[in-house]
Design a protein around this motif. Sequence first.
Motif, short mmCIF file in Angstrom:
data_model
loop_
_atom_site.label_atom_id
_atom_site.label_comp_id
_atom_site.label_asym_id
_atom_site.label_seq_id
_atom_site.Cartn_x
_atom_site.Cartn_y
_atom_site.Cartn_z
N VAL A 1 19.16 17.11 6.79
CA VAL A 1 17.69 17.10 6.77
C VAL A 1 17.26 15.93 5.90
O VAL A 1 17.69 15.80 4.75
N TRP A 2 16.42 15.08 6.44
CA TRP A 2 16.00 13.85 5.78
C TRP A 2 14.50 13.90 5.51
O TRP A 2 13.70 13.99 6.44
N TRP A 3 14.13 13.87 4.24
CA TRP A 3 12.73 14.01 3.85
C TRP A 3 12.02 12.66 3.79
O TRP A 3 12.63 11.63 3.48
N ALA A 4 10.74 12.70 4.09
CA ALA A 4 9.93 11.48 4.05
C ALA A 4 9.72 11.03 2.61
O ALA A 4 9.17 11.76 1.79
N ASP A 5 10.19 9.82 2.31
CA ASP A 5 9.90 9.18 1.03
C ASP A 5 8.52 8.54 1.09
O ASP A 5 7.78 8.52 0.11
N TRP A 6 8.23 7.97 2.24
CA TRP A 6 6.96 7.26 2.44
C TRP A 6 6.63 7.30 3.92
O TRP A 6 7.51 7.28 4.77
N VAL A 7 5.34 7.35 4.22
CA VAL A 7 4.88 7.35 5.61
C VAL A 7 3.71 6.40 5.73
O VAL A 7 2.85 6.32 4.85
N LYS A 8 3.67 5.69 6.84
CA LYS A 8 2.55 4.80 7.13
C LYS A 8 2.13 5.00 8.58
O LYS A 8 2.96 4.98 9.49
N THR A 9 0.83 5.23 8.79
CA THR A 9 0.27 5.23 10.13
C THR A 9 -0.85 4.20 10.18
O THR A 9 -1.17 3.56 9.17
N SER A 10 -1.44 4.02 11.33
CA SER A 10 -2.45 2.96 11.47
C SER A 10 -3.77 3.37 10.82
O SER A 10 -4.12 4.56 10.77
N ASP A 11 -4.48 2.38 10.33
CA ASP A 11 -5.82 2.64 9.79
C ASP A 11 -6.72 3.21 10.87
O ASP A 11 -7.60 4.03 10.60
N ILE B 1 8.25 6.42 9.22
CA ILE B 1 8.64 7.24 8.08
C ILE B 1 9.89 6.64 7.44
O ILE B 1 10.87 6.35 8.13
N GLN B 2 9.84 6.46 6.13
CA GLN B 2 11.03 6.09 5.36
C GLN B 2 11.61 7.39 4.81
O GLN B 2 10.90 8.17 4.16
N VAL B 3 12.89 7.66 5.07
CA VAL B 3 13.46 8.96 4.73
C VAL B 3 14.58 8.84 3.70
O VAL B 3 15.16 7.77 3.48
N THR B 4 14.88 9.99 3.09
CA THR B 4 15.98 10.11 2.14
C THR B 4 16.64 11.47 2.36
O THR B 4 15.96 12.43 2.74
N PRO B 5 17.96 11.58 2.18
CA PRO B 5 18.62 12.86 2.44
C PRO B 5 18.22 13.93 1.44
O PRO B 5 18.07 13.65 0.24
N PRO C 1 0.23 -5.89 17.48
CA PRO C 1 0.12 -6.32 16.08
C PRO C 1 -0.15 -5.19 15.10
O PRO C 1 0.35 -5.21 13.97
N GLU C 2 -0.92 -4.19 15.52
CA GLU C 2 -1.21 -3.07 14.61
C GLU C 2 0.06 -2.28 14.31
O GLU C 2 0.32 -1.89 13.18
N ALA C 3 0.85 -2.03 15.35
CA ALA C 3 2.10 -1.30 15.16
C ALA C 3 3.08 -2.11 14.32
O ALA C 3 3.78 -1.57 13.45
N LYS C 4 3.12 -3.41 14.55
CA LYS C 4 4.02 -4.26 13.77
C LYS C 4 3.62 -4.27 12.30
O LYS C 4 4.48 -4.28 11.40
N ALA C 5 2.32 -4.26 12.03
CA ALA C 5 1.86 -4.25 10.64
C ALA C 5 2.29 -2.97 9.92
O ALA C 5 2.69 -3.00 8.75
N VAL C 6 2.20 -1.84 10.62
CA VAL C 6 2.65 -0.57 10.04
C VAL C 6 4.15 -0.63 9.74
O VAL C 6 4.60 -0.28 8.65
N PHE C 7 4.91 -1.09 10.72
CA PHE C 7 6.36 -1.19 10.57
C PHE C 7 6.75 -2.13 9.43
O PHE C 7 7.58 -1.79 8.58
N ASP C 8 6.14 -3.31 9.40
CA ASP C 8 6.48 -4.31 8.39
C ASP C 8 6.17 -3.82 6.98
O ASP C 8 6.92 -4.10 6.04
N GLU C 9 5.07 -3.09 6.83
CA GLU C 9 4.71 -2.62 5.49
C GLU C 9 5.75 -1.66 4.93
O GLU C 9 6.12 -1.74 3.76
N VAL C 10 6.24 -0.76 5.78
CA VAL C 10 7.26 0.19 5.32
C VAL C 10 8.57 -0.54 5.04
O VAL C 10 9.22 -0.31 4.01
N SER C 11 8.96 -1.44 5.93
CA SER C 11 10.21 -2.17 5.75
C SER C 11 10.19 -2.99 4.45
O SER C 11 11.14 -2.97 3.67
N LYS C 12 9.08 -3.69 4.21
CA LYS C 12 8.98 -4.55 3.01
C LYS C 12 8.90 -3.73 1.73
O LYS C 12 9.40 -4.16 0.69
N LYS C 13 8.31 -2.56 1.82
CA LYS C 13 8.17 -1.70 0.63
C LYS C 13 9.55 -1.31 0.07
O LYS C 13 9.73 -1.17 -1.14
#
Length: 391
Positions: free
Chosen positions: A225-235, A256-260, A375-387
Amino acid sequence: MRSMRTLLTAASAVAALTFTATACGPSEENAGDKPSAPASLSPADKIKIPEDLKKRLKEHGIDVDKWRDGEWKNWDRDKWLREAKDFVNPIIEDLWNPDRMREAERPDKPVEEEDISGDKGVTDPTPNPVRARAVDAKYHANAPESGKVFFDGPEGSMVCSATVVKDPAHPGKSNMVWTAGHCVHKGKQGGWYRNIAFVPSYNDAARETSDLEKATREQVAPYGVWWADWVKTSDQWIAQGASTGGAGAPYDFAVIQVTPEKGSSGKSLEETVGSALPVEFNAPAVPKIESLTATGYPAAPPFDGQKMYQCQDKPGRLSLKAEQPTMYRIGCSMTGGSSGGGWVALGGDGKPALVSNTSIGPSTAGWLAGPRFGPEAKAVFDEVSKKYAGR
């Protein structure tokens, strides 16, 4: 172990594929007076609240000890964290036990045909229904990136589908999961859901529902089971998302960025399941796509959410508003619970890539629609990846 109650009993709660995960609950005015269904909580000392989460909870006037003891079930407007920066999701060990996972529901309200205005943009004829095909067990051998997202809302425990995706900041070691925005945030009338967790290859052996009553957690969730560390959806989803109709659907996606839950073994989610899909943010237009495959765990009748299914079809176009992106649409009999599940097409390199996720469908089932990533989806994805790039 509790006896299994009948799943999805309220007809209004299960009529069709969801547009939002909590559409049939109490009104927003009464949501704070009706806590979610009682949960089988583990001892208070099993909750993990990192210091940064403690600080954010306190900033919103939320007592950490009370949250620890179950205040997360308080859906008062003032304590329903809404803004993108306010997401918090402390791990509660063993909260998602086999009973709770099996009994998670989808109180759905669907999109009706009259909500769709074909004259506002390019909308192709309604596709012919495609009967969902059961994925062969074991799921890990056939769709290792797919799984279920569990979360709590005002009406109790709920469920969506999701996909493990590649993270350019951590090649081969991604901890990122893609799902629908309405599986993590209620939209314009609410805020972030709570206790969000991802279970890859849920019920991997495709056990019958009656057998799951006696299944262990390891059998139900063999890859953890992997819990959400951080979540980002579109504005746009946060501002426009609604429980009925098509509002916000072209932007109905989340990362969703997850952790075990049980602590790190040193392996990422991608390493644990052995696979992750790339996300295509410049997917071909509908006429250039020969076939899309949607995967999910449909939970509304005739399904019960315990098994994985797929639909394959050539997509058409669905336009809800001329000023918003056109969505993909395919024939498919999957129902509520499949929301958030990945849509896969072959990329320019001939390899599978994620190009959409299940968002909406009609009250009679028969088709699904999902956003075309741009572009909106990419912005959501990039923000989580960079974080998490340096972690």
